[in-house]
Write an enzyme that holds these catalytic residues in place. Structure first.
Site, PDB file in Angstrom:
ATOM      1  N   ILE A  47       0.842  -1.195   0.000  1.00 14.39           N
ATOM      2  CA  ILE A  47       0.000   0.000   0.000  1.00 14.39           C
ATOM      3  C   ILE A  47       0.881   1.249   0.000  1.00 14.39           C
ATOM      4  O   ILE A  47       0.635   2.201  -0.741  1.00 14.39           O
ATOM      5  CB  ILE A  47      -0.947   0.006   1.224  1.00 14.39           C
ATOM      6  CG1 ILE A  47      -1.973  -1.127   1.089  1.00 14.39           C
ATOM      7  CG2 ILE A  47      -1.654   1.351   1.362  1.00 14.39           C
ATOM      8  CD1 ILE A  47      -2.868  -1.306   2.298  1.00 14.39           C
ATOM      9  N   GLY A  48       1.941   1.222   0.802  1.00 13.18           N
ATOM     10  CA  GLY A  48       2.807   2.390   0.953  1.00 13.18           C
ATOM     11  C   GLY A  48       3.394   2.886  -0.358  1.00 13.18           C
ATOM     12  O   GLY A  48       3.418   4.091  -0.620  1.00 13.18           O
ATOM     13  N   LEU A  76       8.946  -7.316  -5.504  1.00 15.67           N
ATOM     14  CA  LEU A  76       9.026  -6.582  -6.773  1.00 15.67           C
ATOM     15  C   LEU A  76       7.793  -6.732  -7.658  1.00 15.67           C
ATOM     16  O   LEU A  76       7.540  -5.889  -8.508  1.00 15.67           O
ATOM     17  CB  LEU A  76      10.274  -7.007  -7.562  1.00 15.67           C
ATOM     18  CG  LEU A  76      11.606  -6.856  -6.812  1.00 15.67           C
ATOM     19  CD1 LEU A  76      12.765  -7.212  -7.721  1.00 15.67           C
ATOM     20  CD2 LEU A  76      11.788  -5.445  -6.270  1.00 15.67           C
ATOM     21  N   LYS A  91      13.450   0.154   2.396  1.00 16.14           N
ATOM     22  CA  LYS A  91      12.228   0.430   1.629  1.00 16.14           C
ATOM     23  C   LYS A  91      11.886   1.912   1.614  1.00 16.14           C
ATOM     24  O   LYS A  91      11.561   2.476   0.572  1.00 16.14           O
ATOM     25  CB  LYS A  91      11.043  -0.345   2.228  1.00 16.14           C
ATOM     26  CG  LYS A  91      11.018  -1.800   1.854  1.00 16.14           C
ATOM     27  CD  LYS A  91       9.696  -2.439   2.279  1.00 16.14           C
ATOM     28  CE  LYS A  91       9.593  -3.845   1.708  1.00 16.14           C
ATOM     29  NZ  LYS A  91       8.323  -4.489   2.044  1.00 16.14           N
ATOM     30  N   LEU A 142      -1.360  -6.006  13.219  1.00 11.30           N
ATOM     31  CA  LEU A 142      -2.276  -5.403  14.174  1.00 11.30           C
ATOM     32  C   LEU A 142      -1.556  -4.644  15.277  1.00 11.30           C
ATOM     33  O   LEU A 142      -1.982  -3.576  15.697  1.00 11.30           O
ATOM     34  CB  LEU A 142      -3.129  -6.529  14.774  1.00 11.30           C
ATOM     35  CG  LEU A 142      -4.413  -6.124  15.459  1.00 11.30           C
ATOM     36  CD1 LEU A 142      -5.254  -5.264  14.543  1.00 11.30           C
ATOM     37  CD2 LEU A 142      -5.181  -7.370  15.878  1.00 11.30           C
ATOM     38  N   GLU A 143      -0.440  -5.200  15.719  1.00  8.68           N
ATOM     39  CA  GLU A 143       0.272  -4.611  16.848  1.00  8.68           C
ATOM     40  C   GLU A 143       0.708  -3.174  16.532  1.00  8.68           C
ATOM     41  O   GLU A 143       0.492  -2.252  17.321  1.00  8.68           O
ATOM     42  CB  GLU A 143       1.495  -5.482  17.134  1.00  8.68           C
ATOM     43  CG  GLU A 143       2.047  -5.350  18.515  1.00  8.68           C
ATOM     44  CD  GLU A 143       3.320  -6.175  18.628  1.00  8.68           C
ATOM     45  OE1 GLU A 143       4.342  -5.594  18.982  1.00  8.68           O
ATOM     46  OE2 GLU A 143       3.279  -7.379  18.320  1.00  8.68           O
ATOM     47  N   ALA A 144       1.301  -2.983  15.358  1.00  8.60           N
ATOM     48  CA  ALA A 144       1.761  -1.646  14.973  1.00  8.60           C
ATOM     49  C   ALA A 144       0.572  -0.719  14.729  1.00  8.60           C
ATOM     50  O   ALA A 144       0.605   0.463  15.073  1.00  8.60           O
ATOM     51  CB  ALA A 144       2.627  -1.734  13.720  1.00  8.60           C
ATOM     52  N   CYS A 197      11.001 -15.783   2.835  1.00  7.43           N
ATOM     53  CA  CYS A 197      12.191 -16.464   3.354  1.00  7.43           C
ATOM     54  C   CYS A 197      11.826 -17.485   4.431  1.00  7.43           C
ATOM     55  O   CYS A 197      12.467 -18.526   4.557  1.00  7.43           O
ATOM     56  CB  CYS A 197      13.222 -15.462   3.858  1.00  7.43           C
ATOM     57  SG  CYS A 197      12.570 -14.310   5.048  1.00  7.43           S
TER      58      CYS A 197
END
Ligand SMILES: [Zn+2]
Length: 631
Positions: A47-48, A76, A91, A142-144, A197
């Site tokens: 989204i960013g 990508l 980023k 959710l935490e952030a 990863c």
């Protein structure tokens, strides 16, 4: 855009709470005052990337962007500000540089501040948030989100919150006041997501192994784009995943088997650093033995009872046989299809063999199919639509702010702002009865029982003779109520503090107090603990009510306590996932592949707090027309 504003036909601003006209809210966006506002973006992921581009092209000039992550090759395909040469770089920094290239930092005077770090760090505290006129979230965990919500409430800065799951998404606006909920006024279960990863090198759950099979190995071998390099393609893997000319499908499958379950694991084991801080190392399978067994078995057809788990020999044989059948289907396969028995058998066998590599409990074909059928992929188009909606809501708020009386103070002012701005909670891709892509709804009202924004008390029901203060801090305050560094007081007595500025004696002293039960600390049923978290500017009372441990229903309250009221809660599954692989971080670090918990419909996962309202409106031709009639 039209959908979000069709309800606004009233151009009469003499009525105090009437929304402003669309042209006042949106098309005055060329206004330099609005465009010079300070904007904070949290998250530079799916989204960013879209959002910072749209903000810059809209003409906003002062943008700060925070993300703790570096660019992975798997980003990508949809984070279009990043290129292959950027892999491994920050980023937020690369997003800034890419946008400056086309937005032209000198000509337009665009000023982008990029921060690489966790939004929960002290440097991004209340004073930092107060510098901004609006905060826009593009987060995946959710935490952030809860942390940003609390700081926005304290700093009294409007928050535009967003999220996507596959083709669905939503944008909501939050500001302390009666006419608008905060992000935590209603509980929000979240879909789980995993970084590539983890799936590729360090899986720790059955779900990880299934997603590896459906989203990495299956497309690499059978998918429509199987010729393209994928996330599995390290240098030496290229040969292993390329079928030789005239090679039989089953022979190729055996080579893949030997590479994925044996050679690759042996290679990983050589990377000491990877296993230094992990409980256990993977084990390579003996492909020669497992595959030889097959020759001695009588030829089999079918895949057996779907509910019965396979032996290792069966799984190995089925891996090769189902792959052979899938190769025969050739171009008729484009992606994993849960209704294709061969595909499900291949995925189940792959998952089971991976489970054997990593010491994970595996499941039957029936269960594997259930997990595989719930996987949702991130969709770039949804992110783009959502980003556009975020900018629209931001413009509406910033333009409406200019029409507020400067002297007006307090919560009434916030309520008026939400009304003037005609703020909307917009849901994307639900396809209600009106077949609209966008479903804009009036904001939810504040939940008067919300601990975070409505000064409500939290109520903890537990056995005070058995529950220790440390239990309350770790299981209730941190896990359930999402505090970072809570301070706990009983009356004037300081029971607990934490943080870097404590000396060793204090830490030791609080550890001793923590081991005492609530009763031992002089608390009676109905007693109150005052909780204060400076890092989130959050303060609330926790009322403790006694109930004997034996009286708790074990199924409903396995932890032996109940947190009452409509306090926001973290979805259990999501939290567990995060704890296990430590993957949940800021900025869509882990939105590569999402999976909705088994049995939970995606619609529920995305917007359960709104379900009642959505249903009610879906029964009318369209939300917009209904709104007009009732006005
Ligand atoms: Zn709230």
């Amino acid at each position: 855009m039209a959908s979000t504003t069709t309800t606004t036909t009233n151009n009469n601003n003499e009525t105090p709470d009437a929304p402003l006209a669309p042209e006042q809210l949106l098309f005055s966006s060329t206004d330099s005052e609005t465009l010079s506002k300070n904007i904070l973006m949290v998250g530079a992921g799916g989204i960013g990337c879209e959002l910072i581009k749209t903000l810059a092209l809209t003409g906003f000039r002062n943008i700060s962007i925070i993300d703790l992550d570096t660019i992975d090759i798997s980003n990508l395909n949809r984070q279009f500000l990043f290129r292959k040469k950027h892999v491994g770089m920050s980023k937020s920094q690369v997003a800034k540089e890419s946008v400056e290239k086309f937005a032209g930092s000198k000509q337009t005077g665009i000023n982008i501040e990029a921060y690489t770090g966790n939004i929960k760090e002290e440097r991004f505290g209340l004073d930092f948030f107060k510098k901004f006129d609006i905060v826009l979230n593009g987060l995946d965990n959710l935490e952030a989100r809860r942390h940003v919500n609390r700081l926005c409430l304290s700093a009294n800065v409007p928050l535009v919150e967003s999220g996507t799951t596959g083709y669905k998404g939503q944008v909501t606006v939050h500001l302390r006041g009666k006419y608008c909920s905060c992000f935590e006024c209603a509980p929000k279960p979240v879909p789980k997501s995993f970084p590539i990863c983890t799936l590729r090198d360090t899986p720790s759950t059955f779900v990880h192994t299934i997603v590896f099979a459906t989203d990495l190995l299956f497309p690499r071998l059978f998918g429509a784009n199987k010729e393209d390099p994928s996330d599995l393609d390290e240098e030496e893997a290229r040969d292993a995943f390329t079928r030789k000319e005239n090679e039989a499908g089953t022979a190729f499958a055996k080579r893949v088997f030997a590479y994925v379950f044996e050679k690759k694991i042996k290679d990983l084991l050589e990377r000491e650093d990877m296993w230094a801080n992990r409980d256990k190392k993977p084990e390579a399978l003996d492909s020669e033995t497992l595959l030889k067994t097959k020759e001695e078995r009588t030829a089999t057809t079918g895949y057996g009872d779907a509910h019965k788990k396979w032996t290792m020999e069966e799984a190995s044989e089925i891996f090769v046989r189902s792959a052979g059948k899938l190769f025969e289907k050739g171009d008729r396969i484009s992606e994993f299809d849960k209704d294709d028995d061969d595909a499900v058998a291949f995925v189940t066998a792959t998952a089971q063999l991976r489970c054997a590599n990593y010491g994970i409990e595996y499941m039957s074909r029936f269960d594997a199919k259930g997990v595989a059928g719930n996987i949702v992929h991130a969709v770039a188009t949804t992110n783009a639509i959502i980003s556009g909606l975020i900018v629209i809501e931001a413009l509406k708020i910033l333009n409406a702010q200019k029409h507020l009386d400067e002297k007006e103070e307090g919560e009434g002012k916030n309520d008026r702002l939400i009304k003037l701005a005609n703020s909307r909670y917009t849901f994307v891709g639900n396809f209600n009865a009106g077949r609209q892509l966008l479903q804009p709804l009036a904001p939810d009202e504040q939940n008067p029982k919300c601990v975070v924004c409505a000064n409500a008390r939290a109520e903890l029901c537990c056995d005070i003779s058995k529950t220790t203060l440390a239990d309350v801090i770790s299981k209730v305050l941190k896990k359930k109520l999402n505090t970072n560094e809570p301070t706990v007081l009983k009356g004037d007595d300081m029971l607990h503090e934490e943080g870097e500025d404590l000396d060793d004696d204090e830490v030791e002293n609080y550890a001793i107090i923590g081991k005492r039960t609530l009763q031992d600390l002089g608390l009676e049923s109905g007693g109150i603990l005052c909780v204060d978290d400076n890092s989130q500017e959050l303060k609330f009372d926790l009322v403790v009510v006694h109930q004997n441990l034996e009286e708790f229903d074990e199924d409903a309250f396995p932890e032996g306590f109940e947190l009452r009221g409509e306090t926001p809660k973290v979805a259990e599954g999501a939290e567990k996932e995060k704890d296990e692989d430590g993957a949940a971080t800021d900025g869509e670090a882990s939105d590569e592949i999402e999976i909705v918990e088994e049995g939970v419909e995606i619609t529920k996962a995305v917007e359960s707090p709104r379900l009642g309202k959505t249903k009610a409106i879906a029964s009318s031709p369209s939300p917009a027309s209904k709104k007009r009639k009732t006005k």
